[in-house]
Design a protein around this motif. Sequence first.
Motif, PDB file in Angstrom:
ATOM      1  N   ARG A  71      59.394  33.189  47.702  1.00  0.00           N
ATOM      2  CA  ARG A  71      58.293  33.054  46.756  1.00  0.00           C
ATOM      3  C   ARG A  71      58.883  32.844  45.366  1.00  0.00           C
ATOM      4  O   ARG A  71      59.914  33.407  45.038  1.00  0.00           O
ATOM      5  N   SER A  72      58.214  32.056  44.551  1.00  0.00           N
ATOM      6  CA  SER A  72      58.689  31.902  43.172  1.00  0.00           C
ATOM      7  C   SER A  72      58.345  33.166  42.386  1.00  0.00           C
ATOM      8  O   SER A  72      57.398  33.890  42.713  1.00  0.00           O
ATOM      9  N   ALA A  73      59.124  33.426  41.363  1.00  0.00           N
ATOM     10  CA  ALA A  73      58.866  34.592  40.513  1.00  0.00           C
ATOM     11  C   ALA A  73      57.485  34.485  39.873  1.00  0.00           C
ATOM     12  O   ALA A  73      56.758  35.480  39.778  1.00  0.00           O
ATOM     13  N   ALA A  74      57.093  33.279  39.456  1.00  0.00           N
ATOM     14  CA  ALA A  74      55.779  33.081  38.834  1.00  0.00           C
ATOM     15  C   ALA A  74      54.662  33.397  39.821  1.00  0.00           C
ATOM     16  O   ALA A  74      53.670  34.049  39.462  1.00  0.00           O
ATOM     17  N   ASP A  75      54.806  32.967  41.070  1.00  0.00           N
ATOM     18  CA  ASP A  75      53.793  33.278  42.082  1.00  0.00           C
ATOM     19  C   ASP A  75      53.769  34.766  42.389  1.00  0.00           C
ATOM     20  O   ASP A  75      52.704  35.348  42.635  1.00  0.00           O
ATOM     21  N   GLY A  76      54.938  35.403  42.371  1.00  0.00           N
ATOM     22  CA  GLY A  76      55.007  36.846  42.587  1.00  0.00           C
ATOM     23  C   GLY A  76      54.261  37.614  41.519  1.00  0.00           C
ATOM     24  O   GLY A  76      53.523  38.558  41.817  1.00  0.00           O
ATOM     25  N   VAL A  77      54.443  37.207  40.274  1.00  0.00           N
ATOM     26  CA  VAL A  77      53.727  37.846  39.167  1.00  0.00           C
ATOM     27  C   VAL A  77      52.222  37.659  39.319  1.00  0.00           C
ATOM     28  O   VAL A  77      51.446  38.594  39.157  1.00  0.00           O
ATOM     29  N   GLN A  78      51.824  36.446  39.633  1.00  0.00           N
ATOM     30  CA  GLN A  78      50.392  36.162  39.791  1.00  0.00           C
ATOM     31  C   GLN A  78      49.794  37.066  40.866  1.00  0.00           C
ATOM     32  O   GLN A  78      48.739  37.671  40.673  1.00  0.00           O
ATOM     33  N   SER A  79      50.469  37.163  41.987  1.00  0.00           N
ATOM     34  CA  SER A  79      49.996  38.003  43.083  1.00  0.00           C
ATOM     35  C   SER A  79      49.931  39.468  42.665  1.00  0.00           C
ATOM     36  O   SER A  79      48.931  40.151  42.902  1.00  0.00           O
ATOM     37  N   LEU A  80      50.982  39.971  42.045  1.00  0.00           N
ATOM     38  CA  LEU A  80      51.055  41.359  41.608  1.00  0.00           C
ATOM     39  C   LEU A  80      49.876  41.723  40.706  1.00  0.00           C
ATOM     40  O   LEU A  80      49.182  42.717  40.921  1.00  0.00           O
ATOM     41  N   PHE A  81      49.646  40.913  39.698  1.00  0.00           N
ATOM     42  CA  PHE A  81      48.598  41.218  38.730  1.00  0.00           C
ATOM     43  C   PHE A  81      47.207  41.043  39.339  1.00  0.00           C
ATOM     44  O   PHE A  81      46.305  41.825  39.058  1.00  0.00           O
ATOM     45  N   GLU A  82      47.032  40.020  40.160  1.00  0.00           N
ATOM     46  CA  GLU A  82      45.722  39.803  40.783  1.00  0.00           C
ATOM     47  C   GLU A  82      45.377  40.925  41.754  1.00  0.00           C
ATOM     48  O   GLU A  82      44.239  41.423  41.752  1.00  0.00           O
ATOM     49  N   VAL A  83      46.325  41.326  42.581  1.00  0.00           N
ATOM     50  CA  VAL A  83      46.086  42.421  43.527  1.00  0.00           C
ATOM     51  C   VAL A  83      45.752  43.704  42.777  1.00  0.00           C
ATOM     52  O   VAL A  83      44.810  44.420  43.113  1.00  0.00           O
ATOM     53  N   SER A  84      46.513  43.993  41.747  1.00  0.00           N
ATOM     54  CA  SER A  84      46.291  45.217  40.971  1.00  0.00           C
ATOM     55  C   SER A  84      44.963  45.187  40.233  1.00  0.00           C
ATOM     56  O   SER A  84      44.257  46.196  40.169  1.00  0.00           O
ATOM     57  N   ALA A  85      44.612  44.029  39.682  1.00  0.00           N
ATOM     58  CA  ALA A  85      43.320  43.896  38.991  1.00  0.00           C
ATOM     59  C   ALA A  85      42.173  44.096  39.978  1.00  0.00           C
ATOM     60  O   ALA A  85      41.180  44.769  39.660  1.00  0.00           O
ATOM     61  N   LYS A  86      42.313  43.545  41.165  1.00  0.00           N
ATOM     62  CA  LYS A  86      41.274  43.690  42.185  1.00  0.00           C
ATOM     63  C   LYS A  86      41.129  45.158  42.615  1.00  0.00           C
ATOM     64  O   LYS A  86      40.011  45.652  42.793  1.00  0.00           O
ATOM     65  N   GLN A  87      42.247  45.858  42.768  1.00  0.00           N
ATOM     66  CA  GLN A  87      42.193  47.280  43.125  1.00  0.00           C
ATOM     67  C   GLN A  87      41.517  48.089  42.029  1.00  0.00           C
ATOM     68  O   GLN A  87      40.698  48.959  42.305  1.00  0.00           O
ATOM     69  N   LEU A  88      41.863  47.803  40.785  1.00  0.00           N
ATOM     70  CA  LEU A  88      41.266  48.513  39.659  1.00  0.00           C
ATOM     71  C   LEU A  88      39.761  48.252  39.611  1.00  0.00           C
ATOM     72  O   LEU A  88      38.961  49.180  39.471  1.00  0.00           O
ATOM     73  N   GLU A  89      39.382  46.998  39.760  1.00  0.00           N
ATOM     74  CA  GLU A  89      37.961  46.640  39.762  1.00  0.00           C
ATOM     75  C   GLU A  89      37.248  47.329  40.924  1.00  0.00           C
ATOM     76  O   GLU A  89      36.141  47.862  40.758  1.00  0.00           O
ATOM     77  N   GLY A  90      37.873  47.354  42.095  1.00  0.00           N
ATOM     78  CA  GLY A  90      37.284  47.989  43.271  1.00  0.00           C
ATOM     79  C   GLY A  90      37.065  49.481  43.100  1.00  0.00           C
ATOM     80  O   GLY A  90      36.193  50.064  43.753  1.00  0.00           O
ATOM     81  N   SER A  91      37.827  50.107  42.237  1.00  0.00           N
ATOM     82  CA  SER A  91      37.664  51.540  41.982  1.00  0.00           C
ATOM     83  C   SER A  91      36.637  51.810  40.881  1.00  0.00           C
ATOM     84  O   SER A  91      36.455  52.960  40.476  1.00  0.00           O
ATOM     85  N   GLY A  92      35.975  50.755  40.418  1.00  0.00           N
ATOM     86  CA  GLY A  92      35.045  50.925  39.308  1.00  0.00           C
ATOM     87  C   GLY A  92      35.766  51.201  38.003  1.00  0.00           C
ATOM     88  O   GLY A  92      35.228  51.850  37.112  1.00  0.00           O
ATOM     89  N   TYR A  93      37.002  50.718  37.915  1.00  0.00           N
ATOM     90  CA  TYR A  93      37.864  50.897  36.739  1.00  0.00           C
ATOM     91  C   TYR A  93      38.182  52.375  36.492  1.00  0.00           C
ATOM     92  O   TYR A  93      38.399  52.791  35.363  1.00  0.00           O
ATOM     93  N   CYS A  94      38.227  53.137  37.569  1.00  0.00           N
ATOM     94  CA  CYS A  94      38.512  54.572  37.459  1.00  0.00           C
ATOM     95  C   CYS A  94      39.920  54.955  37.867  1.00  0.00           C
ATOM     96  O   CYS A  94      40.414  55.997  37.463  1.00  0.00           O
ATOM     97  N   GLU A  95      40.568  54.120  38.683  1.00  0.00           N
ATOM     98  CA  GLU A  95      41.879  54.492  39.208  1.00  0.00           C
ATOM     99  C   GLU A  95      42.972  53.576  38.661  1.00  0.00           C
ATOM    100  O   GLU A  95      43.271  52.540  39.224  1.00  0.00           O
ATOM    101  N   GLY A  96      43.559  54.012  37.563  1.00  0.00           N
ATOM    102  CA  GLY A  96      44.670  53.275  36.996  1.00  0.00           C
ATOM    103  C   GLY A  96      45.976  53.752  37.596  1.00  0.00           C
ATOM    104  O   GLY A  96      46.012  54.234  38.725  1.00  0.00           O
TER     105      GLY A  96
END
Length: 189
Positions: A75-100
Amino acid sequence: MSTPRDRMILAAMKLFQREGYAATSWRRLVQDSGAPWGSAHHYFPEGKEQLGLAALEVATEGVARLFERSFAPGRSAADGVQSLFEVSAKQLEGSGYCEGCPVATVALEIASTSPSLAAACQKAFDRWRQEIETGLVRCGVAADRAGQLSGTLLTLFEGGLVVARVTRSTEPMLSAATTMRVLLEREAA
């Protein structure tokens, strides 16, 4: 099946993410874990701080695995970053922005009053930075640049999580991902 000790550690991580270390009472930790009251003192005879250290250790390894998966071979480093941030943003959103990030929450709240918890938070950040650096190298970034960029990436990641949580929006995470992606694409050019 998890042990009462394991359940207490997981409950502590969740409560630290949501409410912080100071607001998480010993009674609440036992209640949320479903562990018998006697288990608390049996598994953690030194009290809440000992449990907090165990929770930070488990959280550290969980996030390290997320970084490792994000920067998988091929995987490219740029794609890795995109995945990391998107997955984490989705998890945060899924928690109602309560679980950082439980480590960042504890670090901001208690680092100046508990040397042992502060050291555990520092160890977590060091571990994550090393995992990111290793991942960047695995994805083709030069070792000397990976060392520099890993700190920047970790700072954008943690800062993005905090701002996203406060603003109740994934935009700060996605914006940070775009910024980091541009930096990494320039590295690859």
